[in-house]
Scaffold this active site. Structure first.
Site, short mmCIF file in Angstrom:
data_model
loop_
_atom_site.label_atom_id
_atom_site.label_comp_id
_atom_site.label_asym_id
_atom_site.label_seq_id
_atom_site.Cartn_x
_atom_site.Cartn_y
_atom_site.Cartn_z
N ASP A 174 -10.69 2.24 -3.52
CA ASP A 174 -11.24 1.98 -2.19
C ASP A 174 -12.76 2.05 -2.22
O ASP A 174 -13.42 1.78 -1.21
CB ASP A 174 -10.71 3.02 -1.19
N ASP A 187 0.84 -1.20 0.00
CA ASP A 187 0.00 0.00 0.00
C ASP A 187 0.87 1.25 0.00
O ASP A 187 2.08 1.21 0.33
CB ASP A 187 -0.89 -0.05 1.25
C1 DGJ Z 1 -5.80 2.01 1.80
C2 DGJ Z 1 -6.16 0.80 1.00
O1 DGJ Z 1 -6.63 1.16 -0.26
C3 DGJ Z 1 -7.17 -0.03 1.77
O2 DGJ Z 1 -7.58 -1.14 1.02
C4 DGJ Z 1 -6.57 -0.46 3.08
O3 DGJ Z 1 -5.51 -1.34 2.84
C5 DGJ Z 1 -6.09 0.75 3.85
N1 DGJ Z 1 -5.25 1.61 3.07
C6 DGJ Z 1 -5.34 0.34 5.09
O4 DGJ Z 1 -4.79 1.39 5.75
#
Ligand code: DGJ
Length: 735
Positions: A548, A478
């Site tokens: 997301d 990430d």
């Molecule tokens: C952002 C990501 O896109 C999410 O899927 C998740 O992993 C969060 N970060 C976790 O902090």
């Protein structure tokens, strides 16, 4: 196919299966001019398009009007400061402070295969599968050499381009701008198609006519970004999804970039894609070289479908690497939306136990397992297991998950540092910051200065130790904030302009270590969803979490835009709970499954707290995944209808490469008039073949021409956001 140099005419001709690209060397000084790019042509007489036989003529014939020549000639790789006042591909500042360089053709090489680009992701092909042209140009005054590189692939209408600069002089020079590709064409009333968005709203399509002057997109965020995607198409006004001319360019790069078009006084277009030029400045000492990232150019005379098909196949064959490149990925369940930071071993195991019964194949432990990470404000950089949460440690958890017959995956955010972390307390200067100034936080965190080797090594040692401590088979990498306050204690003042690119080189090095030292691990990139979804990251990870926003209806536009240039096998897509966490909408579980099946497929919810009905649906969806994933991953994707345009329904189709089967997915967004069914015209079928169509409780047999020109009848289905899939099997195959 391949590359030919016509010595007498001094013309280079590059042919792909359906396109031709031509350049010519002109006049005694060796100006390299662009002649043609487009549909494949047989001859090379097109040199007359360089218009050197009309005023202002070439400088050797009319030195008086040299400037007019330079400001009009379609330079293949234009330089700044010499009198071509259009956008330059290369801007160099000499040690004396002058911004001037000029390139003359010196020589060239044509060879089979393709070299890599040191430290950068780049397309690849085996010997005999691709031909490369390297054109050497020189600025004798600066002692600078530039190599323009072009690769054509025998199975693709994509041309890979990049440029490398070598300082062969005696003094330092500064590269202030260097693009990966520049292309001069007559303007055919081009319209630009780009992909835009923001967090949780990535890759929405936008089409607008080119006006005079400069226009373009880019990123100064240190990542390619949610906002403007590193891709642009130029198309003629009549071009549609199915027909007409399209030029596409995308970057194989994940940091700051720009793609710009300039319409000149003469009605020509200069189109460029490369590194962002405002913050960038690279000092090149005598003997040093610098390579630009790669850009992928394509041309289609079959509308956007042609461009999409070329890019999908190219990325699958020449960008994706590793064991999972062509393989079905395990159906995963990720605990982020199920628990956020609030989990422990028992909670994760309860999810895994239930998930295993339903046919889910891998548990992914997301953010919150390390250091003292109980919320967003701490512990990034402390990559050791929090044994208060994970009693028995990581190995116990993984063993228990493995005993259920499931694989285990883990989340990292290796590029970050929290102010409240052991790492920051030990090395506050490792955060990117202008010395003496407190940098701006985002999501409570700073960015690690990955331009410094000791930082890269420290991050790697921590990540590697975790990966070696248990049977980890998947990593979600990430990255949750952009770069700003650009300052590095590792760089001298004259090199501060190198930080953003050096940062990307650090990221690429880390990911290269991961994929080479842990080849069995499936890597999925992510940057707050699709904030760094580009061909550069796809070189390391065969899939990227695309948003997301997991709402099935929002995902229609996001996945449509993403699939415009990236294969479905790369698009991270999961079924999540309702009301949706991002937008609060309720959609049928079935529809969420159909949308996620057009990507990597998985779940993002607490299976211990869903209804029995939803659990049954998961088992059905898992069966659909196994039945159709080969087709979805490997087939030809077609956009049939876009809810973003018709506001009623979305429809896409995948056709197997062997033409034996096809899958059509239809999602209703608004109810149409009355109770009328919809006719959707399919693509990619064989006109004379007959297809058995199964779906919506019906089975019919229809010919390819009926399905493509009259349409497939989609029965009306009541209820919000209903989805339907139709499976077509070519009849002789079925019998
Ligand atoms: C952002 C990501 O896109 C999410 O899927 C998740 O992993 C969060 N970060 C976790 O902090």
């Amino acid at each position: 196919m391949g590359i030919v140099y016509y010595e007498q005419d001094r013309i280079f001709k590059l042919d792909t299966p359906r396109t031709s690209y031509m350049m010519g060397v002109v006049d005694k000084e060796g100006f390299l001019g662009h002649i043609y790019y487009g549909k494949k042509v047989s001859g090379h007489e097109l040199a007359y398009l360089l218009r050197t036989e009309e005023p202002p003529f070439v400088p050797s014939r009319n030195e008086r009007d040299r400037l007019s020549f330079l400001d009009k000639f379609p330079m293949e790789y234009p330089t700044h400061g010499i009198g071509d006042f259009r956008e330059a591909a290369l801007r160099v500042r000499s040690a004396a402070g002058h911004k001037f360089c000029t390139l003359s053709y010196v020589s060239h090489k044509i060879f089979s295969g393709k070299k890599g680009i040191e430290g950068l992701p780049a397309s690849f092909a085996g010997e005999g599968k691709c031909t490369t042209l390297e054109i050497l140009c020189r600025d004798a005054h600066l002692g600078m050499e530039v190599v323009l590189s072009y690769s054509v692939f025998e199975d693709s209408d994509v041309i890979a381009r990049h440029a490398e600069v070598a300082n062969q002089g005696r003094e330092r020079i500064f590269l202030e701008k260097i693009v990966s590709m520049s292309l001069d064409m007559d303007n055919r009333c081009f319209e630009a198609l780009t992909l835009h968005g923001s967090w949780a709203r990535e890759c929405h399509r936008e089409r607008r006519p080119l006006g005079r002057g400069f226009q373009g997109i880019g990123s100064r965020r240190g990542i390619s970004g949610h906002q403007d995607h590193p891709f642009m198409a130029l198309m003629t006004p009549a071009t549609s999804q199915e027909s007409g001319e399209v030029y596409g360019v995308q970057m194989v790069y994940s940091g700051n970039y720009e793609i710009r078009a300039e319409v000149s006084q003469f009605g020509t277009v200069r189109w460029q894609a490369g590194l962002e030029g405002e913050d960038f400045c690279w000092a090149l000492e005598p003997g040093e070289r610098f390579a630009s990232p790669e850009a992928l150019l394509t041309y289609s005379d079959r509308g956007l479908d042609g461009m999409t098909g070329s890019y999908h196949d190219f990325i699958r064959c020449h960008i994706l690497r590793g064991e999972y490149k062509d393989r079905k990925r395990p159906i995963l369940i990720n605990n982020w939306e199920a628990t956020y930071f609030d989990f422990d071993t028992e909670k994760l195991l309860s999810i895994a136990r239930e998930a295993a019964k339903l046919g889910i194949e891998m548990l992914v432990m997301d953010d919150g397992w390390f250091g003292n990470r109980r919320d967003e404000f701490r512990s990034l950089g402390d990559w050791y297991v929090n044994e208060e949460k994970l009693k028995g440690g990581l190995s116990y958890l993984v063993e228990e998950v493995n005993k259920l017959g499931m694989k285990f995956g883990i989340w990292f955010e290796p590029e970050m540092i929290s102010p409240d972390s052991d790492l920051y307390r030990a090395h506050p200067d490792w955060a990117i910051a202008v010395p003496g100034r407190t940098p701006s936080m985002a999501r409570g965190q700073y960015v690690l200065d990955l331009s410094r080797r000791e930082v890269v090594d420290c991050v790697w040692e921590q990540v590697e130790a975790v990966l070696r401590s248990a049977n980890v088979e998947y990593v979600k990498w990430d990255m949750n904030r952009p770069l700003c306050d650009l300052g590095s204690l590792g760089l001298p003042p004259e090199r501060q302009g190198e930080l953003a690119h050096r940062y990307m080189l650090g990221v690429y090095e880390l990911q290269e270590r991961l994929v080479t030292r842990f080849p069995h691990i499936l890597l999925e990139n992510c940057a707050s969803g699709g904030g760094r979804f580009d061909a550069g990251m796809l070189y390391y990870s065969p899939q990227i979490w695309c948003s997301d926003d997991t709402d099935a209806i929002e995902r229609l536009a996001i996945q449509e835009g993403t699939a415009l240039i990236y294969p479905l096998s790369t698009i991270g897509a999961h079924v999540s709970n309702c009301p949706n966490h991002a937008v609060g909408r309720n959609t049928p579980f079935e529809t969420r499954g159909y949308v996620a099946l057009a990507g990597t497929f998985g779940y993002e919810l607490d299976v211990t707290r869903i209804s029995e009905e939803d659990k049954e649906m998961i088992q059905e969806q898992a069966a659909l995944y196994h039945k159709y994933n080969d087709l979805i991953r490997e087939g030809d994707y077609y956009r049939i209808a876009s809810a973003a345009e018709n506001h009623l329904y979305d429809c896409w189709q995948v056709v197997g490469k062997d033409g034996k089967e096809s899958l059509v997915t239809w999602i209703q967004v608004l109810c149409g008039p009355g109770r009328q069914s919809h006719m959707v015209r399919l693509k990619g079928l064989e006109e004379s073949a007959r297809y058995r169509v199964e779906g919506a409780g019906e089975e019919v047999e229809l010919s390819g021409d009926i399905l493509m020109y009259v349409g497939l009848r989609i029965p009306d289905r009541r209820g919000d956001f209903a989805g339907q899939v139709f499976h077509l099997v070519r009849v002789e195959e079925a019998e």
